[in-house]
Design a protein around this motif. Structure first.
Motif, mmCIF file in Angstrom:
data_model
loop_
_atom_site.group_PDB
_atom_site.id
_atom_site.type_symbol
_atom_site.label_atom_id
_atom_site.label_comp_id
_atom_site.label_asym_id
_atom_site.label_seq_id
_atom_site.Cartn_x
_atom_site.Cartn_y
_atom_site.Cartn_z
ATOM 1 N N THR A 423 66.936 10.790 34.862
ATOM 2 C CA THR A 423 65.603 10.376 35.420
ATOM 3 C C THR A 423 64.597 9.797 34.469
ATOM 4 N N SER A 424 64.717 10.080 33.356
ATOM 5 C CA SER A 424 63.596 9.606 32.215
ATOM 6 C C SER A 424 62.606 10.576 32.493
ATOM 7 N N SER A 425 62.852 11.634 33.036
ATOM 8 C CA SER A 425 61.551 12.709 33.583
ATOM 9 C C SER A 425 61.997 14.147 32.962
ATOM 10 N N ALA A 426 61.038 14.659 32.030
ATOM 11 C CA ALA A 426 61.113 15.943 31.760
ATOM 12 C C ALA A 426 60.842 16.939 32.920
ATOM 13 N N ARG A 427 60.077 16.627 33.944
ATOM 14 C CA ARG A 427 59.493 17.401 34.863
ATOM 15 C C ARG A 427 60.779 17.739 35.948
ATOM 16 N N LEU A 428 61.557 16.518 36.345
ATOM 17 C CA LEU A 428 62.661 16.286 37.180
ATOM 18 C C LEU A 428 63.928 17.139 36.576
ATOM 19 N N GLY A 429 63.985 16.890 35.290
ATOM 20 C CA GLY A 429 65.242 17.923 34.472
ATOM 21 C C GLY A 429 65.163 19.270 34.739
ATOM 22 N N LEU A 430 64.083 19.813 35.260
ATOM 23 C CA LEU A 430 64.229 21.299 35.699
ATOM 24 C C LEU A 430 65.137 21.664 36.813
ATOM 25 N N SER A 431 65.394 20.482 37.925
ATOM 26 C CA SER A 431 65.808 20.588 39.133
ATOM 27 C C SER A 431 66.912 21.210 39.245
ATOM 28 N N PRO A 432 68.027 21.426 38.360
ATOM 29 C CA PRO A 432 69.394 21.773 38.414
ATOM 30 C C PRO A 432 69.109 23.390 38.397
ATOM 31 N N VAL A 433 68.179 24.139 37.714
ATOM 32 C CA VAL A 433 68.047 25.181 37.478
ATOM 33 C C VAL A 433 67.933 25.776 38.802
ATOM 34 N N ILE A 434 67.270 25.345 39.785
ATOM 35 C CA ILE A 434 67.106 25.707 41.079
ATOM 36 C C ILE A 434 68.349 25.867 41.828
ATOM 37 N N PHE A 435 69.200 25.021 41.586
ATOM 38 C CA PHE A 435 70.490 25.070 42.196
ATOM 39 C C PHE A 435 71.461 26.295 41.625
ATOM 40 N N LEU A 436 71.262 26.556 40.300
ATOM 41 C CA LEU A 436 71.896 27.769 39.766
ATOM 42 C C LEU A 436 71.295 29.023 40.294
ATOM 43 N N PHE A 437 70.027 29.077 40.593
ATOM 44 C CA PHE A 437 69.619 30.245 41.257
ATOM 45 C C PHE A 437 70.177 30.443 42.565
ATOM 46 N N ILE A 438 70.391 29.418 43.345
ATOM 47 C CA ILE A 438 70.996 29.372 44.705
ATOM 48 C C ILE A 438 72.236 29.933 44.741
ATOM 49 N N ILE A 439 73.030 29.521 43.774
ATOM 50 C CA ILE A 439 74.458 29.766 43.561
ATOM 51 C C ILE A 439 74.578 31.182 43.508
ATOM 52 N N ALA A 440 73.600 31.647 42.551
ATOM 53 C CA ALA A 440 73.569 32.961 42.289
ATOM 54 C C ALA A 440 73.153 33.913 43.535
ATOM 55 N N LEU A 441 72.363 33.428 44.303
ATOM 56 C CA LEU A 441 71.933 34.127 45.734
ATOM 57 C C LEU A 441 73.137 34.194 46.654
ATOM 58 N N ILE A 442 73.852 33.058 46.565
ATOM 59 C CA ILE A 442 74.992 33.124 47.551
ATOM 60 C C ILE A 442 76.039 34.043 47.209
ATOM 61 N N LEU A 443 76.499 34.279 46.056
ATOM 62 C CA LEU A 443 77.427 35.406 45.346
ATOM 63 C C LEU A 443 76.863 36.697 45.377
ATOM 64 N N LEU A 444 75.523 36.795 45.302
ATOM 65 C CA LEU A 444 75.015 38.241 45.708
ATOM 66 C C LEU A 444 75.224 38.695 47.060
ATOM 67 N N ARG A 445 75.538 37.758 48.089
ATOM 68 C CA ARG A 445 75.824 38.517 49.196
ATOM 69 C C ARG A 445 77.074 39.323 49.313
ATOM 70 N N TRP A 446 78.114 39.164 48.205
ATOM 71 C CA TRP A 446 79.229 40.105 48.077
ATOM 72 C C TRP A 446 79.197 41.260 47.389
ATOM 73 N N VAL A 447 77.917 41.509 46.741
ATOM 74 C CA VAL A 447 77.760 42.575 45.748
ATOM 75 C C VAL A 447 77.316 43.692 46.568
ATOM 76 N N LYS A 448 77.976 45.113 46.441
ATOM 77 C CA LYS A 448 77.547 46.126 47.041
ATOM 78 C C LYS A 448 76.192 46.726 46.530
ATOM 79 N N PRO A 449 75.196 47.194 47.273
ATOM 80 C CA PRO A 449 73.774 47.545 46.698
ATOM 81 C C PRO A 449 74.443 48.907 45.692
#
Length: 462
Positions: A423-449
Motif C-alpha cells: 500500500t506504500s502506507s505506514a498507516r495502513l500497514g497496521l491493519s493486519p494487527v486488527i485481524f490477529l486480535f480478531i483471531i485471538a478473540l475467536i479462539l478465546l470462545r473455547w477457553v474455560k474461564p
C-alpha cells in the motif's frame, strides 16, 4: 508461613518486575534501541551506502538480533522450565541469569558512536534479553505459590503495575539527567550528570550501566524475601525432565481449553508486541514526531499502564482473567482502528486544517489506552496460564507459555511489512494487527474461564 513472611515474599516477587522493567523501557524501546539504530546507520553510511539503504540495513540488523533471540527462547524455554521443575532449584537459576543479565547490560556502555563495537554491542544486548526472558519464566513459575487461587490475579496485576511504575521512574531519570539530544542537552536542558561527554554520547550510553545497577539494587528484596520452599528433587535428571515435558505437550493436546488458550495468546501477544513496536514508528513516519514528543508519549503510556494494570488485577480477582483479557483486546482493536484511519492531513477521510493538533492529541490518548490495556492483558494472561498449569510443574507450563509467545513472533512484523509495501502506507500497514486480535478473540470462545483447575483439583491427569 506467617502472614508477615508471606507478604514479604509477595513484595519480593513483585520487585523483580520493578528491577527488570528498565530493560524493556530503556534498552528495547526508548533509549538504547533508537541510539543503536542511529549508530548502525552511521556505520553503514560510512561504508559507502546511501542514507536510505543504511537505514534499512540498521533496521534489519536490529530486527535480526531480536528475531534470533525470540527463536532461541522459543526452542529452549520449555526444556529449561522442565529441568528446573525436575531439580527443584529455581533460585539457583535466578542467580545465574541475573549475573549474566548484569554483565550483558553493563557492557552496552561500550556502544561507541563510530560503530566500531556494533556487533559486540548487539551480541551483548541479545544475551541480556535472553537472560531477562529466562528470569521471567522462573518468576512466573513462582506465581501459583504466592497465594490462594482467588488472589493470584491481584498479585500478578500488582507485579506488572509495579514494573511499569519502575519503568516510568527509570525513563524520567534517563531523560532528565543522562540522555542527551542533538544539542548535547538532556530533556531538562542540562548537561549529562557526572561530567559525561555529550559529544561521545556518554549520557545515552550510560543507559547500560544504569540498567545493570538498577537491577542489582532492586533485586535485593527479591533474593532476600523470596525463599524457595524445600522441594525434593525428582529422580531421573534431564531425561526425566524431557519425558515429563513431552507428556505435558501431549496433555495440552488433550485439553481443549489449554490448547486454545495457548493458541489465542500466541496471536494476541504477537499483535500487542507489534503494536508496541509500531507506535513509535507511526508517530515518526506519519505524524513527524520529535524525540521529545516520543519521550512524553512513552511516559504517559507507562504511567497509564502502571495505574490500569493494578486496576486490572483487582478486576481479575473479582471477575477472573478471561473477562479482563476480552475487554482489553476489544480496547486494543479500537486503538488500531483509529490509527489506521488517521493521518496528519485527515481523520477517516475528513480533511483537517493545517497545523491541527487533533492527530497528536489523539495518539497521546491512544498511547495511554495501549499502555493500560496492554499491561492489563499481560497480567491477566499470566493468571490464566496459572489456571491451566499443572501445580506440580508450573515453571514447565510457563516455558510452554514462552514458546507460544515466541513461536509466531515473526508473523505480525511480516504482515505489517508486506501490507506497508503493497500500500506504500505506514498507516495502513497496521491493519493486519486488527485481524490477529480478531483471531485471538475467536479462539478465546473455547477457553474455560476457570482453566483446568477442576482437573488438577480432582488429582486426575488429563
Amino acid at each position: 508461613m506467617t502472614d508477615k513472611s508471606l507478604k514479604r515474599r509477595v513484595w519480593g516477587w513483585m520487585m523483580f518486575d520493578w528491577a527488570s522493567q528498565p530493560f524493556y523501557t530503556l534498552l528495547l524501546t526508548f533509549i538504547f534501541g533508537p541510539y543503536f539504530a542511529s549508530v548502525a546507520t552511521e556505520y553503514f553510511a560510512a561504508g559507502g551506502l546511501d542514507e536510505q539503504i543504511a537505514d534499512a540495513h540498521a533496521q534489519s540488523v536490529w530486527s535480526f538480533g531480536q528475531s534470533a533471540v525470540g527463536l532461541f527462547i522459543a526452542f529452549t524455554a520449555p526444556f529449561l522450565g522442565a529441568f528446573a521443575d525436575q531439580t527443584g532449584k529455581h533460585m539457583r537459576w535466578m542467580y545465574v541469569f541475573s549475573l549474566i543479565y548484569v554483565m550483558a547490560t553493563y557492557a552496552l556502555w561500550w556502544t561507541v558512536p563510530d560503530g566500531s563495537t556494533l556487533w559486540i554491542s548487539l551480541t551483548a544486548f541479545c544475551i541480556g534479553m535472553v537472560a531477562a526472558e529466562y528470569g521471567l519464566i522462573f518468576v512466573n513459575g513462582m506465581l501459583p505459590s504466592l497465594g490462594p487461587a482467588d488472589e493470584v490475579g491481584k498479585i500478578s496485576g500488582g507485579g506488572f503495575a509495579l514494573g511499569y511504575a519502575g519503568g516510568v521512574v527509570a525513563l524520567l531519570i534517563m531523560l532528565v539527567l543522562l540522555a542527551e539530544n542533538e544539542s548535547g542537552k538532556t530533556l531538562a536542558g542540562l548537561d549529562p550528570i557526572f561530567g559525561l561527554d555529550a559529544e561521545s554520547r556518554e549520557g545515552t550510553r550510560a543507559v547500560g550501566p544504569f540498567t545493570a545497577i538498577w537491577y542489582v539494587v532492586f533485586m535485593i528484596p527479591f533474593f532476600a524475601w523470596v525463599k524457595e520452599r524445600p522441594v525434593a528433587p525428582k529422580m531421573g535428571g534431564m531425561a526425566a525432565a524431557l519425558s515429563g515435558l513431552w507428556a505435558s505437550v501431549k496433555s495440552v493436546a488433550r485439553r481443549p481449553s489449554a490448547a486454545t488458550y495457548l493458541a489465542s495468546s500466541m496471536f494476541y501477544r504477537d499483535a500487542l508486541n507489534a503494536l508496541y513496536g509500531f507506535g513509535g514508528v507511526y508517530a515518526v513516519l506519519v505524524l513527524d514526531w520529535s524525540i521529545t514528543q516520543l519521550g512524553v508519549f512513552g511516559i504517559l503510556a507507562a504511567i497509564s499502564a502502571a495505574v490500569f494494570t493494578y486496576i486490572g488485577g483487582l478486576c481479575d480477582k473479582r471477575f477472573g482473567p478471561k473477562p479482563v483479557i476480552l475487554f482489553n483486546i476489544w480496547a486494543l482493536i479500537f486503538v488500531c482502528t483509529v490509527i489506521v484511519g488517521m493521518s496528519r492531513e485527515s481523520f477517516y477521510g475528513i480533511p483537517l486544517t493545517e497545523g491541527s493538533t487533533l492527530p497528536d492529541v489523539t495518539l497521546m490518548v491512544l498511547g495511554a489506552i495501549i499502555g493500560a490495556s496492554g499491561g492489563a492483558v499481560q497480567a491477566a494472561s499470566r493468571t490464566m496460564m496459572v489456571r491451566h498449569a499443572d501445580p506440580e510443574r508450573p515453571t514447565e507450563a510457563f516455558g510452554l507459555y514462552a514458546l507460544s509467545g515466541k513461536a509466531t513472533a515473526f508473523l505480525a512484523p511480516m504482515l505489517i511489512g508486506t501490507v506497508t509495501y503493497m500500500t506504500s502506507s505506514a498507516r495502513l500497514g497496521l491493519s493486519p494487527v486488527i485481524f490477529l486480535f480478531i483471531i485471538a478473540l475467536i479462539l478465546l470462545r473455547w477457553v474455560k474461564p476457570e482453566g483446568d483447575q477442576a482437573t488438577w483439583d480432582g488429582s486426575s491427569q488429563p
